[in-house]
Design a protein around this motif. Structure first.
Motif, mmCIF file in Angstrom:
data_model
loop_
_atom_site.group_PDB
_atom_site.id
_atom_site.type_symbol
_atom_site.label_atom_id
_atom_site.label_comp_id
_atom_site.label_asym_id
_atom_site.label_seq_id
_atom_site.Cartn_x
_atom_site.Cartn_y
_atom_site.Cartn_z
ATOM 1 N N LYS A 761 0.752 -0.934 -0.224
ATOM 2 C CA LYS A 761 -0.414 0.079 0.404
ATOM 3 C C LYS A 761 0.819 0.659 -0.415
ATOM 4 N N ILE A 762 0.714 2.424 -0.319
ATOM 5 C CA ILE A 762 1.284 3.268 -0.496
ATOM 6 C C ILE A 762 1.945 3.854 1.098
ATOM 7 N N ASN A 763 2.524 4.510 0.523
ATOM 8 C CA ASN A 763 3.779 4.598 2.132
ATOM 9 C C ASN A 763 3.228 7.040 2.643
ATOM 10 N N ARG A 764 2.147 6.338 3.780
ATOM 11 C CA ARG A 764 1.945 8.279 3.506
ATOM 12 C C ARG A 764 1.739 8.772 5.547
ATOM 13 N N PRO A 765 2.976 9.347 5.598
ATOM 14 C CA PRO A 765 3.043 8.878 6.829
ATOM 15 C C PRO A 765 2.698 10.004 7.482
ATOM 16 N N LYS A 766 2.636 10.194 9.037
ATOM 17 C CA LYS A 766 1.741 10.627 9.383
ATOM 18 C C LYS A 766 2.234 11.928 10.632
ATOM 19 N N ALA A 767 2.135 12.709 10.630
ATOM 20 C CA ALA A 767 2.487 13.617 11.945
ATOM 21 C C ALA A 767 1.828 14.019 12.709
ATOM 22 N N HIS A 768 2.683 12.923 13.724
ATOM 23 C CA HIS A 768 2.118 12.852 15.081
ATOM 24 C C HIS A 768 2.416 13.672 16.531
ATOM 25 N N LEU A 769 1.534 14.694 17.200
ATOM 26 C CA LEU A 769 2.536 15.784 18.591
ATOM 27 C C LEU A 769 2.065 15.341 19.346
ATOM 28 N N TRP A 770 2.555 14.831 20.540
ATOM 29 C CA TRP A 770 2.240 15.342 21.531
ATOM 30 C C TRP A 770 2.502 16.205 23.017
ATOM 31 N N CYS A 771 1.904 16.111 23.862
ATOM 32 C CA CYS A 771 2.792 17.090 24.572
ATOM 33 C C CYS A 771 2.431 15.924 26.017
ATOM 34 N N PRO A 772 3.260 16.287 27.328
ATOM 35 C CA PRO A 772 3.349 15.114 27.952
ATOM 36 C C PRO A 772 1.900 15.672 28.753
ATOM 37 N N PRO A 773 1.489 14.432 29.418
ATOM 38 C CA PRO A 773 -0.118 14.355 30.986
ATOM 39 C C PRO A 773 0.525 15.401 31.248
ATOM 40 N N GLY A 774 -0.862 16.261 31.140
ATOM 41 C CA GLY A 774 -0.849 17.330 32.339
ATOM 42 C C GLY A 774 -0.948 18.600 31.526
ATOM 43 N N GLN A 775 -0.743 18.502 30.242
ATOM 44 C CA GLN A 775 0.165 19.594 29.200
ATOM 45 C C GLN A 775 -1.017 19.378 27.762
ATOM 46 N N LYS A 776 -1.206 20.562 26.784
ATOM 47 C CA LYS A 776 -1.517 21.049 25.372
ATOM 48 C C LYS A 776 -1.600 21.662 25.482
ATOM 49 N N GLN A 817 -4.333 17.245 24.055
ATOM 50 C CA GLN A 817 -2.549 16.479 24.359
ATOM 51 C C GLN A 817 -1.709 16.362 22.661
ATOM 52 N N SER A 818 -2.467 15.705 22.132
ATOM 53 C CA SER A 818 -1.858 15.417 20.958
ATOM 54 C C SER A 818 -2.915 14.530 19.586
ATOM 55 N N CYS A 819 -2.259 14.820 18.582
ATOM 56 C CA CYS A 819 -2.832 14.706 17.884
ATOM 57 C C CYS A 819 -1.644 13.763 16.199
ATOM 58 N N SER A 820 -2.633 13.307 15.181
ATOM 59 C CA SER A 820 -1.946 13.496 14.148
ATOM 60 C C SER A 820 -2.765 13.675 12.663
ATOM 61 N N VAL A 821 -1.820 14.150 11.878
ATOM 62 C CA VAL A 821 -2.156 15.186 10.418
ATOM 63 C C VAL A 821 -1.452 13.931 9.346
ATOM 64 N N THR A 822 -2.468 13.572 8.052
ATOM 65 C CA THR A 822 -1.523 13.073 7.681
ATOM 66 C C THR A 822 -0.686 14.052 6.609
ATOM 67 N N VAL A 823 1.022 13.884 6.173
ATOM 68 C CA VAL A 823 1.964 14.636 5.052
ATOM 69 C C VAL A 823 1.313 13.600 3.527
ATOM 70 N N ALA A 824 0.183 14.990 3.093
ATOM 71 C CA ALA A 824 0.138 14.613 2.000
ATOM 72 C C ALA A 824 -0.467 16.383 1.603
ATOM 73 N N PRO A 825 -0.212 16.340 -0.111
ATOM 74 C CA PRO A 825 -0.171 17.499 -0.541
ATOM 75 C C PRO A 825 -1.839 18.159 0.076
ATOM 76 N N GLU A 826 -2.267 17.627 -0.345
ATOM 77 C CA GLU A 826 -3.992 17.431 -0.806
ATOM 78 C C GLU A 826 -4.395 17.920 1.070
ATOM 79 N N VAL A 827 -4.140 17.929 1.642
ATOM 80 C CA VAL A 827 -4.238 18.397 3.124
ATOM 81 C C VAL A 827 -3.660 20.017 3.525
#
Ligand code: GAL
Length: 847
Positions: A761-776, A817-827
């Motif tokens: 399948k195609i490789n579409r990496p995701k950018a993950h961001l997360w702060c430590p517990p208690g932080q946003k 606290q955390s989120c992720s976004v796909t790394v692709a041009p349309e985004v």
């Protein structure tokens, strides 16, 4: 009566017992062959990390070990610190931070192995390289050579030389059943440390000592292999191993020994006065992959957690209190990102390749002028490939097995199935983070106490003719030694009327010196790591009659490395001369000098609760600031939360800090880092001078305060300041995450995509961001999809940037606290530069 039947049953039972004990011992063996260490019959690729137990607190150990395990390590490596364990001859100490057995058992509980480097010479930027100072004064002793008193032949039973201490440790480990053959975690030990280069210099006695050390160690019957690092002539069955920033070209001294790397330096140590070294994660990963692709099977990160040189344990001279080392786990016990996570991903890729790595030798083929493939193809069918690009500037596309692979400059891709690149050493998949030091208490109410400079006629001073070597006098009981003498000035001296003050010149073997004339600080001088010697030369104010000269000579850690470092001197060895008198120049070196070891405040134990209440302190408007030789004290409550704590000492000069009687270490923010700092390119051969920070700033501003040393309230903090500082500038800070970043290429190999990639399948990496517990996540500080530049904390837009780079992050991440976004041009609103390889860099603030 025993009948035949009974006898035969007993025989069967006995045979079974014998058999089962044989099975048991077979099931717990450690051996080796040309490929690897073999544990219980299985060759292993082992990933190891150094954590030195006295450089953190027992309360920190379980978490450090857990993070090492999570980071993909199999082994924890530590030295054994002789001078911590035998502070005086025959008096042993194995408590608190020196509780070696507890440390090893915690590693065992976590399911990891131990590599125990007994030494007992350890180097390690540790005071005197781990040797107790009393050892130097054993009659006839010469360290680390074919010398009876050093090796073993001590007739005084109280004196423990190398063999006695090594035996002590081995028998302690055996008694606790800690060797693998006994069911324990220790799979390997080390005798000596990097003796090869010393042997090369000292010749025959060195060779004899190497042989003796190896035989002595092997004779202890630990049941597990011994290694000697940087020791090309390590006698069988001892394995010689490599230490360095790179070890791919190392070969052991016999075909039947595995290729092992005992110290892969993850950064470097900080010295007071030096810039702070860092080593890029991409380069460490590259060095490891390069070693493994050349048949290496054991890699240890020195340090995986460096920690702190508490008390006066720092070696040197001039080794800083922080031993952070830019290690994957920082001084405070927090993962250093992206280093920790990048190496974790590397370890996963190596482990996926392990079946092929341990069963086949690599076949090397060229993929270009500066590119190679190393392929491990086992009979079982397992296949792993490493595709390497050694070019320091250019990324290249290579073809391997009819497939094209992108190889960034100075990088290696790992293909655990010979098809799928799951990891590239130069592509950071791991989130990075920026730490910040947030003040939690800056309003201490300080009290001060003045340490008076003593004089030659003080009753408790010892009087001698001439100048004495410092360590001989202090036996390192204190950093401080006073040298005091009187100088008689005739009323007819010309300078008294001409105003041309005479000049005083003092030669000292080091390491720092404060000069007091008639109780007034007249000046300070200090050496540096490469040259601890110093000269003080200054015109001084003298009066007719007797003048009191008091020199406070300070040792800043005893040397830990160098041929016969035990013979290196410290202190005022002279000459001490006074020039510009009627007689011309006067040599003070040979006259009577009085000596006093340590400070008055040390003798009174001002750093303890009882000691500190034995003198009168002043406070409020009387508080003394910016005055040399001053003690300060305050009490404070522990801040809530569980973030690591530190003291910001930037307003202070030089001295020592204690909290509740525990020594935080030496502070010396007044020693400003020399040298060149600048941009750091991960590509190309690394050296400890390559990537440095803090130039023009204190080498060390923050000092770790372990949480476990604090009570909820009423903690006593005591600071001794030599130079003069402003204690109102001291603050207690907590270490938290300031921001987190993702820096990720489109079409980047990642472990998460392993399944998808393997299934085509195609490789579409995701950018993950997360702060430590208690932080946003409170703000997106930077986002650019295109060709952004810089690293976490200093990203900037490059020649290509998608105009809606921020949108997806604003929408998906703020307040979470955390989120992720796909790394692709349309985004990001379309492809900003279709012909180029793009990446996404994003930085989010945590609050
Ligand atoms: C090595 C030594 C270690 C440590 C390191 C530098 O040569 O074996 O103990 O001193 O250098 O951090």
């Amino acid at each position: 009566m025993w009948n035949r039947d009974m006898l035969s049953r007993v025989t069967v039972f006995m045979l079974w017992l014998l058999f089962s004990s044989w099975v048991f011992s077979v099931s717990a063996t450690v051996s080796y062959d040309s490929k690897a260490i073999i544990i219980n019959g299985r060759r292993r690729i082992l990933l190891s990390g150094s954590i030195h137990y006295p450089r953190s607190t027992p309360q920190m150990w379980p978490d450090l070990i857990a993070k090492a395990k999570e980071g993909g390590l199999d082994v924890i490596q530590t030295y054994v610190f002789w001078n911590g364990h035998e502070p005086s001859p025959g008096k042993y100490y194995f408590d608190d931070r020196y509780d070696l057995v507890r440390f090893i058992k915690l590693v065992q509980q976590a399911g990891l192995y131990v590599h125990l480097r007994i030494g007992p010479y350890v180097c390690a930027e540790w005071n005197f390289g781990g040797f107790p100072v009393w050892l130097k004064y054993v009659p006839g002793i010469v360290f680390r050579t074919d010398n009876g008193p050093f090796k073993v032949e001590n007739f005084d039973y109280l004196i423990a030389a190398m063999q006695k201490f090594t035996e002590k440790i081995v028998s302690m480990m055996k008694a606790e059943k800690l060797f693998q053959t006994q069911g324990g975690p220790i799979i390997m030990s080390q005798i000596e440390n990097e003796f090869g280069p010393v042997e090369w210099e000292i010749g025959a006695p060195g060779k004899a000592y190497t042989k003796w050390a190896a035989q002595m160690a092997v004779g202890l019957g630990t049941g597990v292999p011994w290694i000697m690092c940087k020791q090309d002539d390590a006698p069988d069955p001892v394995i010689n191993t490599c230490n360095g920033f790179y070890c791919e070209n190392f070969t052991p001294n016999a075909k039947y020994k595995p290729k092992m790397w005992t110290e892969n330096w993850t950064g470097w140590f900080t010295e007071f006065g030096g810039a702070v070294p860092t080593r890029p994660a991409e380069d460490i990963a590259f060095s490891v992959a390069r070693f493994i692709q050349n048949g290496g099977s054991f890699v240890n990160y020195y340090m995986y957690h460096g920690g702190t040189n508490f008390g006066r344990t720092a070696g040197g001279p001039f080794i800083a209190t922080s031993y952070d080392y830019d290690a994957p786990i920082d001084e405070y016990g927090l993962p250093r990102e992206p280093k920790w996570g990048h190496l974790r991903d590397l370890h996963k890729a190596i482990k996926l390749s392990e079946p092929a790595l341990v069963s086949a030798d690599p076949t090397v083929t060229s993929l270009g002028s500066n590119q190679e493939a190393h392929v491990f193809k086992a009979k079982s069918g397992a296949c792993a490939a490493f595709l390497a690009n050694y070019d320091t500037k250019y990324s290249v596309k290579v073809t391997f097995g009819n497939v094209q692979y992108d190889l960034p400059a100075w990088s290696i891709s790992i293909l655990p199935d010979c098809k799928t690149a799951v990891f590239n050493t130069a592509r950071l998949g791991a989130q990075s983070s920026q730490k910040k030091m947030v003040p939690v208490n800056s309003a201490f109410s300080w009290q001060s106490y003045n340490e008076e400079s003593p004089s030659a006629d003080d009753q408790d001073a010892t009087v001698k003719d001439g100048l004495l070597e410092q360590i001989y006098v202090t036996r390192d009981a204190s950093d401080y030694l006073w040298y005091m003498t009187d100088v008689q000035i005739d009323p007819n001296e010309g300078f008294l009327t001409s105003g041309q003050d005479p000049s005083l010149t003092i030669w000292s073997a080091g390491h720092a010196l404060h000069v007091f004339i008639n109780g007034q600080l007249s000046g300070t001088a200090y050496g540096e790591l490469d040259n601890p010697k110093l000269t003080f030369s200054k015109n001084v104010k003298l009066r007719a009659g007797i003048n009191k000269i008091s020199l406070l000579s300070i040792a800043v850690g005893l040397p830990n490395v160098g041929v016969h470092f035990e013979t290196w001197n410290a202190g005022v060895l002279g000459p001490v001369t006074l020039k510009g008198l009627n007689e011309g120049s006067r040599d003070l070196s040979k006259q009577k000098w009085s000596y006093k070891i340590g400070l008055k405040g040390e003798a009174l134990s001002l750093h303890t609760v009882t000691g500190s209440s034995s003198v009168e302190w002043v406070k409020g408007s009387l508080l003394v600031k910016k005055q040399p030789m001053t003690w300060y004290k305050t009490t404070f409550n522990a801040p809530g939360g569980n973030e690591p704590l530190a003291l910001d000492m930037s307003s202070m000069g030089k001295g020592q800090i204690w909290i509740n009687g525990q020594s935080i270490g030496r502070h010396w923010p007044g020693y400003i880092a020399r040298g060149a700092c600048g941009a750091c390119d991960y590509a190309g051969t690394y050296s400890d001078k390559k990537c440095r920070t803090n130039c023009g700033e204190p080498s060390q501003r923050w000092y770790h305060v372990p949480r476990s040393w604090l009570n909820p309230s009423g903690n006593l903090m005591v600071v001794f300041e030599e130079w003069g500082g402003d204690p109102s500038g001291i603050s207690l800070v907590k270490r938290t995450t300031g921001s987190v970043c993702a820096d990720i290429f489109e079409a980047q190999p990642t472990m998460k995509n392993w399944g998808m990639l393997a299934s085509g399948k195609i490789n579409r990496p995701k950018a993950h961001l997360w702060c430590p517990p208690g932080q946003k996540i409170s703000e997106i500080k930077f986002a650019s999809y295109g060709i952004p530049e810089g690293t976490c904390g200093s990203f900037s837009e490059g020649s290509c940037h998608a105009h809606r780079s921020y949108d997806a992050f604003q929408k998906n991440c703020i307040g979470k606290q955390s989120c992720s976004v796909t790394v692709a041009p349309e985004v990001f609103g379309g492809d900003p530069c279709p012909d180029s390889m793009k990446k996404l860099s994003v930085e989010a603030a945590c609050n």
